[in-house]
Design a protein around this motif. Sequence first.
Motif, PDB file in Angstrom:
ATOM      1  N   SER A 180       0.841  -1.194   0.000  1.00  0.00           N
ATOM      2  CA  SER A 180       0.000   0.000   0.000  1.00  0.00           C
ATOM      3  C   SER A 180       0.877   1.245   0.000  1.00  0.00           C
ATOM      4  CB  SER A 180      -0.914  -0.005   1.229  1.00  0.00           C
ATOM      5  OG  SER A 180      -0.144  -0.062   2.419  1.00  0.00           O
ATOM      6  N   LEU A 181       0.347   2.305  -0.570  1.00  0.00           N
ATOM      7  CA  LEU A 181       1.048   3.582  -0.639  1.00  0.00           C
ATOM      8  C   LEU A 181       0.221   4.651   0.077  1.00  0.00           C
ATOM      9  CD1 LEU A 181       2.114   3.343  -4.387  1.00  0.00           C
ATOM     10  CD2 LEU A 181       3.610   3.069  -2.403  1.00  0.00           C
ATOM     11  N   LEU A 182       0.821   5.790   0.313  1.00  0.00           N
ATOM     12  CA  LEU A 182       0.135   6.851   1.042  1.00  0.00           C
ATOM     13  C   LEU A 182      -1.052   7.392   0.253  1.00  0.00           C
ATOM     14  CD1 LEU A 182       3.177   8.905   2.409  1.00  0.00           C
ATOM     15  CD2 LEU A 182       1.875   7.123   3.568  1.00  0.00           C
ATOM     16  N   SER A 183      -2.190   7.490   0.915  1.00  0.00           N
ATOM     17  CA  SER A 183      -3.396   8.070   0.308  1.00  0.00           C
ATOM     18  C   SER A 183      -3.465   9.548   0.646  1.00  0.00           C
ATOM     19  CB  SER A 183      -4.633   7.365   0.855  1.00  0.00           C
ATOM     20  OG  SER A 183      -4.787   7.649   2.246  1.00  0.00           O
ATOM     21  N   ALA A 184      -4.477  10.219   0.106  1.00  0.00           N
ATOM     22  CA  ALA A 184      -4.680  11.631   0.421  1.00  0.00           C
ATOM     23  C   ALA A 184      -4.892  11.818   1.920  1.00  0.00           C
ATOM     24  CB  ALA A 184      -5.872  12.167  -0.363  1.00  0.00           C
ATOM     25  N   ALA A 185      -5.655  10.916   2.532  1.00  0.00           N
ATOM     26  CA  ALA A 185      -5.901  11.004   3.975  1.00  0.00           C
ATOM     27  C   ALA A 185      -4.616  10.808   4.766  1.00  0.00           C
ATOM     28  CB  ALA A 185      -6.942   9.969   4.389  1.00  0.00           C
ATOM     29  N   ASP A 186      -3.762   9.880   4.315  1.00  0.00           N
ATOM     30  CA  ASP A 186      -2.489   9.632   4.990  1.00  0.00           C
ATOM     31  C   ASP A 186      -1.579  10.857   4.921  1.00  0.00           C
ATOM     32  OD1 ASP A 186      -3.099   6.925   5.623  1.00  0.00           O
ATOM     33  OD2 ASP A 186      -2.542   6.326   3.585  1.00  0.00           O
ATOM     34  N   ILE A 187      -1.543  11.483   3.748  1.00  0.00           N
ATOM     35  CA  ILE A 187      -0.709  12.672   3.561  1.00  0.00           C
ATOM     36  C   ILE A 187      -1.162  13.801   4.489  1.00  0.00           C
ATOM     37  CG2 ILE A 187      -0.153  14.541   1.942  1.00  0.00           C
ATOM     38  CD1 ILE A 187       1.443  12.075   1.385  1.00  0.00           C
ATOM     39  N   ARG A 188      -2.458  14.021   4.548  1.00  0.00           N
ATOM     40  CA  ARG A 188      -2.963  15.102   5.394  1.00  0.00           C
ATOM     41  C   ARG A 188      -2.748  14.790   6.876  1.00  0.00           C
ATOM     42  NH1 ARG A 188      -6.618  15.446   0.936  1.00  0.00           N
ATOM     43  NH2 ARG A 188      -6.551  17.535   0.024  1.00  0.00           N
ATOM     44  N   LYS A 189      -2.829  13.513   7.249  1.00  0.00           N
ATOM     45  CA  LYS A 189      -2.578  13.128   8.635  1.00  0.00           C
ATOM     46  C   LYS A 189      -1.125  13.415   9.010  1.00  0.00           C
ATOM     47  CE  LYS A 189      -2.835   9.205  11.833  1.00  0.00           C
ATOM     48  NZ  LYS A 189      -3.194   7.760  11.961  1.00  0.00           N
ATOM     49  N   LEU A 190      -0.197  13.066   8.120  1.00  0.00           N
ATOM     50  CA  LEU A 190       1.218  13.347   8.366  1.00  0.00           C
ATOM     51  C   LEU A 190       1.478  14.840   8.445  1.00  0.00           C
ATOM     52  CD1 LEU A 190       2.899  10.710   6.011  1.00  0.00           C
ATOM     53  CD2 LEU A 190       3.103  10.810   8.507  1.00  0.00           C
ATOM     54  N   ALA A 191       0.821  15.594   7.575  1.00  0.00           N
ATOM     55  CA  ALA A 191       0.980  17.051   7.594  1.00  0.00           C
ATOM     56  C   ALA A 191       0.486  17.629   8.914  1.00  0.00           C
ATOM     57  CB  ALA A 191       0.241  17.675   6.418  1.00  0.00           C
ATOM     58  N   ASP A 192      -0.621  17.094   9.421  1.00  0.00           N
ATOM     59  CA  ASP A 192      -1.159  17.562  10.708  1.00  0.00           C
ATOM     60  C   ASP A 192      -0.195  17.241  11.844  1.00  0.00           C
ATOM     61  OD1 ASP A 192      -3.423  18.594   9.561  1.00  0.00           O
ATOM     62  OD2 ASP A 192      -4.665  16.820   9.942  1.00  0.00           O
ATOM     63  N   ILE A 193       0.404  16.059  11.812  1.00  0.00           N
ATOM     64  CA  ILE A 193       1.364  15.662  12.842  1.00  0.00           C
ATOM     65  C   ILE A 193       2.533  16.643  12.890  1.00  0.00           C
ATOM     66  CG2 ILE A 193       3.079  13.906  13.466  1.00  0.00           C
ATOM     67  CD1 ILE A 193       1.117  11.792  12.423  1.00  0.00           C
ATOM     68  N   LEU A 194       2.972  17.073  11.708  1.00  0.00           N
ATOM     69  CA  LEU A 194       4.108  17.991  11.612  1.00  0.00           C
ATOM     70  C   LEU A 194       3.697  19.454  11.676  1.00  0.00           C
ATOM     71  CD1 LEU A 194       6.102  16.228   8.739  1.00  0.00           C
ATOM     72  CD2 LEU A 194       6.659  16.244  11.166  1.00  0.00           C
ATOM     73  N   ASP A 195       2.368  19.681  11.769  1.00  0.00           N
ATOM     74  CA  ASP A 195       1.849  21.046  11.693  1.00  0.00           C
ATOM     75  C   ASP A 195       2.393  21.737  10.442  1.00  0.00           C
ATOM     76  OD1 ASP A 195       0.345  23.237  12.469  1.00  0.00           O
ATOM     77  OD2 ASP A 195       1.951  24.103  13.687  1.00  0.00           O
ATOM     78  N   LEU A 196       2.358  20.979   9.345  1.00  0.00           N
ATOM     79  CA  LEU A 196       2.950  21.423   8.090  1.00  0.00           C
ATOM     80  C   LEU A 196       1.945  22.174   7.230  1.00  0.00           C
ATOM     81  CD1 LEU A 196       5.356  21.282   6.062  1.00  0.00           C
ATOM     82  CD2 LEU A 196       4.361  19.141   5.235  1.00  0.00           C
ATOM     83  N   ARG A 197       2.358  23.329   6.760  1.00  0.00           N
ATOM     84  CA  ARG A 197       1.582  24.090   5.792  1.00  0.00           C
ATOM     85  C   ARG A 197       2.455  24.254   4.549  1.00  0.00           C
ATOM     86  NH1 ARG A 197      -1.178  22.492   8.968  1.00  0.00           N
ATOM     87  NH2 ARG A 197      -2.663  23.528  10.368  1.00  0.00           N
ATOM     88  N   PRO A 198       2.157  23.505   3.493  1.00  0.00           N
ATOM     89  CA  PRO A 198       3.005  23.548   2.294  1.00  0.00           C
ATOM     90  C   PRO A 198       3.229  24.973   1.796  1.00  0.00           C
ATOM     91  CG  PRO A 198       1.389  21.802   2.114  1.00  0.00           C
ATOM     92  CD  PRO A 198       1.009  22.607   3.331  1.00  0.00           C
ATOM     93  N   THR A 199       4.471  25.260   1.398  1.00  0.00           N
ATOM     94  CA  THR A 199       4.813  26.606   0.937  1.00  0.00           C
ATOM     95  C   THR A 199       5.245  26.588  -0.523  1.00  0.00           C
ATOM     96  OG1 THR A 199       7.167  26.481   1.488  1.00  0.00           O
ATOM     97  CG2 THR A 199       5.645  27.124   3.255  1.00  0.00           C
ATOM     98  N   LYS A 200       4.945  27.685  -1.224  1.00  0.00           N
ATOM     99  CA  LYS A 200       5.395  27.822  -2.605  1.00  0.00           C
ATOM    100  C   LYS A 200       6.906  28.010  -2.649  1.00  0.00           C
ATOM    101  CE  LYS A 200       1.162  29.818  -4.569  1.00  0.00           C
ATOM    102  NZ  LYS A 200       0.583  30.989  -5.278  1.00  0.00           N
ATOM    103  N   THR A 201       7.479  28.619  -1.599  1.00  0.00           N
ATOM    104  CA  THR A 201       8.912  28.886  -1.564  1.00  0.00           C
ATOM    105  C   THR A 201       9.714  27.605  -1.717  1.00  0.00           C
ATOM    106  OG1 THR A 201       8.521  30.747  -0.082  1.00  0.00           O
ATOM    107  CG2 THR A 201      10.780  29.919  -0.226  1.00  0.00           C
ATOM    108  N   LEU A 202       9.275  26.542  -1.044  1.00  0.00           N
ATOM    109  CA  LEU A 202       9.970  25.257  -1.123  1.00  0.00           C
ATOM    110  C   LEU A 202       9.376  24.341  -2.184  1.00  0.00           C
ATOM    111  CD1 LEU A 202      10.544  24.475   2.671  1.00  0.00           C
ATOM    112  CD2 LEU A 202      12.153  25.473   1.031  1.00  0.00           C
ATOM    113  N   GLY A 203       8.391  24.842  -2.923  1.00  0.00           N
ATOM    114  CA  GLY A 203       7.786  24.036  -3.983  1.00  0.00           C
ATOM    115  C   GLY A 203       7.110  22.789  -3.467  1.00  0.00           C
TER     116      GLY A 203
END
Length: 298
Positions: free
Chosen positions: A7-30
Amino acid sequence: MTSEEHSLLSAADIRKLADILDLRPTKTLGQNYVIDPNTIRRIVGAAHLDAREHVLEIGPGLGSLTLGLMDVAHTVTAIEIDPPVANRLATTVEAWRPESSHRLSVVEADALRIGRADIDAARPQAADGPPTAIVANLPYNVAVPVMLHILAELPNIQHGLVMVQQEVAERLVAGPGSKIYGVPSVKMAWYGKATSAGTVGTKVFWPAPRITSGLVHFAAEEPPETTATRQEVFEVIDTAFAQRRKTMRAALSQWAGSGVAAEEILLAAGVDPKARGEVLEIEHFVRIAEHKHHRGES
């Protein structure tokens, strides 16, 4: 082993990981993360990886592509610039591929500045040698500089597949005579052959970019034989396209010292002084640099 077996990461998995890291994707880092497992499988399949290969991944992000690569390659070295993201990647792999964690090495670094020694030092313990393939979802704003830098630093790279902005993809694979043929096209040709491997829509990313992405396959070839250095050849390319509508004689006048000197160098290299850079192949630029080099020695 194929990527379909795991199995590979789903959309839900990606958002869960982002929440864990308190990650807000930035355009600066692409930061645009692939959230569709089928797209990951498509990228990995198009890379034509050997089960014995050591793959270099640039910008692994939250690990979508990393997991797919580990399912088909022997070892993976991932270069990630964002510290929290880099620190999390090994944990993600341990959770999703516990039996494979020793086959991954994560390097927190800027791919534009990392050197061969840094990559060698970070080699996974299971790797038999340096990376022989590159597979990456490259940030749009630095895609070409990163690719050229890595190819210069790692001569063992034999092939790869990169995902870039569609416009950049078209420039990388363009041939002489095309309106979009330019510096990226010619410099890539120094290292090998770049070909289109398809497009990727915007909906498979989070956040969704505004533009379509393109897949570019790369196959390494030996640079043309020459007494000029790569830096000298690239200087000619940069100068020729600085004002692309100029003839080569006019474009290279200052570089050569005068219009007369430029014309003499071009004629000696077998290039029409009235031609423009957009119609010349990498071999032409090599011969121009070589004749300037010899002229300087005489």
